[in-house]
Motif scaffolding. Structure first.
Motif, PDB file in Angstrom:
ATOM      1  N   THR A  67      21.029 -21.921 -38.134  1.00  0.00           N
ATOM      2  CA  THR A  67      20.183 -21.173 -37.449  1.00  0.00           C
ATOM      3  C   THR A  67      19.511 -21.783 -36.283  1.00  0.00           C
ATOM      4  OG1 THR A  67      18.244 -21.426 -38.763  1.00  0.00           O
ATOM      5  CG2 THR A  67      19.996 -19.553 -39.470  1.00  0.00           C
ATOM      6  N   GLY A  68      19.049 -22.901 -36.334  1.00  0.00           N
ATOM      7  CA  GLY A  68      18.259 -23.708 -35.116  1.00  0.00           C
ATOM      8  C   GLY A  68      16.720 -23.296 -35.234  1.00  0.00           C
ATOM      9  N   ILE A  69      16.406 -23.016 -36.621  1.00  0.00           N
ATOM     10  CA  ILE A  69      15.224 -22.555 -36.875  1.00  0.00           C
ATOM     11  C   ILE A  69      14.487 -23.691 -37.778  1.00  0.00           C
ATOM     12  CG2 ILE A  69      13.619 -20.821 -37.852  1.00  0.00           C
ATOM     13  CD1 ILE A  69      15.652 -18.775 -36.780  1.00  0.00           C
ATOM     14  N   PHE A  70      13.253 -24.037 -37.314  1.00  0.00           N
ATOM     15  CA  PHE A  70      12.360 -25.010 -38.255  1.00  0.00           C
ATOM     16  C   PHE A  70      11.479 -23.867 -39.010  1.00  0.00           C
ATOM     17  CE2 PHE A  70       8.228 -26.816 -39.372  1.00  0.00           C
ATOM     18  CZ  PHE A  70       8.495 -27.840 -40.192  1.00  0.00           C
ATOM     19  N   THR A  71      11.445 -24.013 -40.326  1.00  0.00           N
ATOM     20  CA  THR A  71      10.476 -23.206 -41.169  1.00  0.00           C
ATOM     21  C   THR A  71       9.515 -24.046 -41.929  1.00  0.00           C
ATOM     22  OG1 THR A  71      12.275 -21.568 -41.451  1.00  0.00           O
ATOM     23  CG2 THR A  71      10.472 -21.450 -42.842  1.00  0.00           C
ATOM     24  N   LYS A 100       7.395 -19.570 -31.434  1.00  0.00           N
ATOM     25  CA  LYS A 100       6.755 -19.579 -32.856  1.00  0.00           C
ATOM     26  C   LYS A 100       6.797 -18.044 -33.170  1.00  0.00           C
ATOM     27  CE  LYS A 100       2.760 -20.312 -35.123  1.00  0.00           C
ATOM     28  NZ  LYS A 100       1.118 -20.665 -35.163  1.00  0.00           N
ATOM     29  N   ASN A 101       7.597 -17.850 -34.294  1.00  0.00           N
ATOM     30  CA  ASN A 101       7.556 -16.477 -34.617  1.00  0.00           C
ATOM     31  C   ASN A 101       7.673 -15.536 -33.685  1.00  0.00           C
ATOM     32  OD1 ASN A 101       7.027 -17.429 -37.395  1.00  0.00           O
ATOM     33  ND2 ASN A 101       4.696 -17.189 -37.168  1.00  0.00           N
ATOM     34  N   GLY A 102       8.537 -15.768 -32.789  1.00  0.00           N
ATOM     35  CA  GLY A 102       9.005 -14.764 -31.717  1.00  0.00           C
ATOM     36  C   GLY A 102       8.004 -14.794 -30.633  1.00  0.00           C
ATOM     37  N   GLN A 103       6.967 -15.774 -30.459  1.00  0.00           N
ATOM     38  CA  GLN A 103       6.024 -15.983 -29.387  1.00  0.00           C
ATOM     39  C   GLN A 103       6.510 -17.405 -28.712  1.00  0.00           C
ATOM     40  OE1 GLN A 103       1.970 -16.567 -30.407  1.00  0.00           O
ATOM     41  NE2 GLN A 103       1.242 -16.552 -28.252  1.00  0.00           N
ATOM     42  N   VAL A 130       2.572 -21.735 -44.084  1.00  0.00           N
ATOM     43  CA  VAL A 130       3.832 -21.929 -44.697  1.00  0.00           C
ATOM     44  C   VAL A 130       4.638 -20.417 -44.455  1.00  0.00           C
ATOM     45  CG1 VAL A 130       4.978 -21.513 -47.158  1.00  0.00           C
ATOM     46  CG2 VAL A 130       2.914 -22.995 -46.759  1.00  0.00           C
ATOM     47  N   GLY A 131       5.904 -20.622 -44.090  1.00  0.00           N
ATOM     48  CA  GLY A 131       6.817 -19.676 -43.586  1.00  0.00           C
ATOM     49  C   GLY A 131       6.877 -19.612 -42.122  1.00  0.00           C
ATOM     50  N   ASP A 132       6.144 -19.974 -41.113  1.00  0.00           N
ATOM     51  CA  ASP A 132       6.121 -19.845 -39.798  1.00  0.00           C
ATOM     52  C   ASP A 132       7.552 -20.310 -39.328  1.00  0.00           C
ATOM     53  OD1 ASP A 132       3.596 -18.437 -39.715  1.00  0.00           O
ATOM     54  OD2 ASP A 132       2.699 -20.287 -38.765  1.00  0.00           O
ATOM     55  N   ASN A 133       8.112 -19.752 -38.449  1.00  0.00           N
ATOM     56  CA  ASN A 133       9.569 -20.257 -37.834  1.00  0.00           C
ATOM     57  C   ASN A 133       9.121 -20.914 -36.442  1.00  0.00           C
ATOM     58  OD1 ASN A 133      10.968 -19.511 -40.089  1.00  0.00           O
ATOM     59  ND2 ASN A 133      10.697 -17.546 -39.452  1.00  0.00           N
ATOM     60  N   VAL A 134       9.745 -21.879 -36.165  1.00  0.00           N
ATOM     61  CA  VAL A 134       9.836 -22.664 -34.723  1.00  0.00           C
ATOM     62  C   VAL A 134      11.107 -22.811 -34.174  1.00  0.00           C
ATOM     63  CG1 VAL A 134       8.685 -24.659 -33.395  1.00  0.00           C
ATOM     64  CG2 VAL A 134       7.456 -23.508 -35.259  1.00  0.00           C
ATOM     65  N   TYR A 135      11.176 -22.565 -33.050  1.00  0.00           N
ATOM     66  CA  TYR A 135      12.735 -22.745 -32.395  1.00  0.00           C
ATOM     67  C   TYR A 135      12.568 -23.003 -31.224  1.00  0.00           C
ATOM     68  CZ  TYR A 135      12.781 -17.591 -31.992  1.00  0.00           C
ATOM     69  OH  TYR A 135      12.344 -16.483 -31.711  1.00  0.00           O
TER      70      TYR A 135
END
Length: 162
Positions: A67-71, A100-103, A130-135
């Motif tokens: 996905t390319g996403i760090f969680t 980060k989380n769409g921002q 915990v659970g934040d996504n970064v991409y």
């Protein structure tokens, strides 16, 4: 059930011993899996998370190359860095953003010019729950380039827990 619980507790204690009781989270990846595939990624009609397929390290398994996403699996302060390359072929505009989380947080861009083969990088230190996504997001109608030299990278690690 009691045996399974005891085994799990023993494994946790062993991990604590090995890490000094501190969580370890770090990853580093580059865009292309193979070193000989040259060309552009993009353009796409909508912004997309870039999937960095060749993983150099992924301690803590928080980065997902599919996905390319760090969680984030640990609440803490994190450092992230990314790079991008543009060779000014076809559509000569490149914009990538750390998100980060769409921002969108920070970006690197390169636009039409007389020079070629431009690259750039950016970095940030941010708190994560915990659970934040970064991409890293490639913006719509933009592209990045790689010729197997691994110009496009995405890395991050936990600095300390909070």
């Amino acid at each position: 059930m009691k045996t399974r619980l005891q085994t799990s507790e023993n494994e946790v204690e062993e991990l604590k011993r090995l890490t000094g009781g501190r969580p370890q989270v770090a990853f580093s990846a580059t865009l292309r899996e193979t070193g000989n595939a040259a060309g552009n990624t993009g353009p796409f009609t909508t912004p997309i998370p870039l999937q960095y397929k060749k993983v150099f390290s992924n301690t803590g398994s928080s980065y997902n190359p599919a996905t390319g996403i760090f969680t984030a699996t640990v609440k803490g302060m994190y450092y992230f860095r990314f790079t991008m390359m543009n060779n000014l072929n076809d559509t000569p505009n490149s914009v990538v953003c750390l998100t980060k989380n769409g921002q969108r947080l920070v970006s690197v861009w390169d636009t039409v010019g007389t020079d070629a083969h431009d690259s750039g990088s950016n970095a940030v230190v941010i708190p994560l729950e915990v659970g934040d996504n970064v991409y890293v997001e490639l913006l719509a109608n933009m592209l990045i380039y790689d010729d197997g030299m691994n110009y496009n990278t995405f890395s991050g690690f936990l600095l300390f827990t909070i």
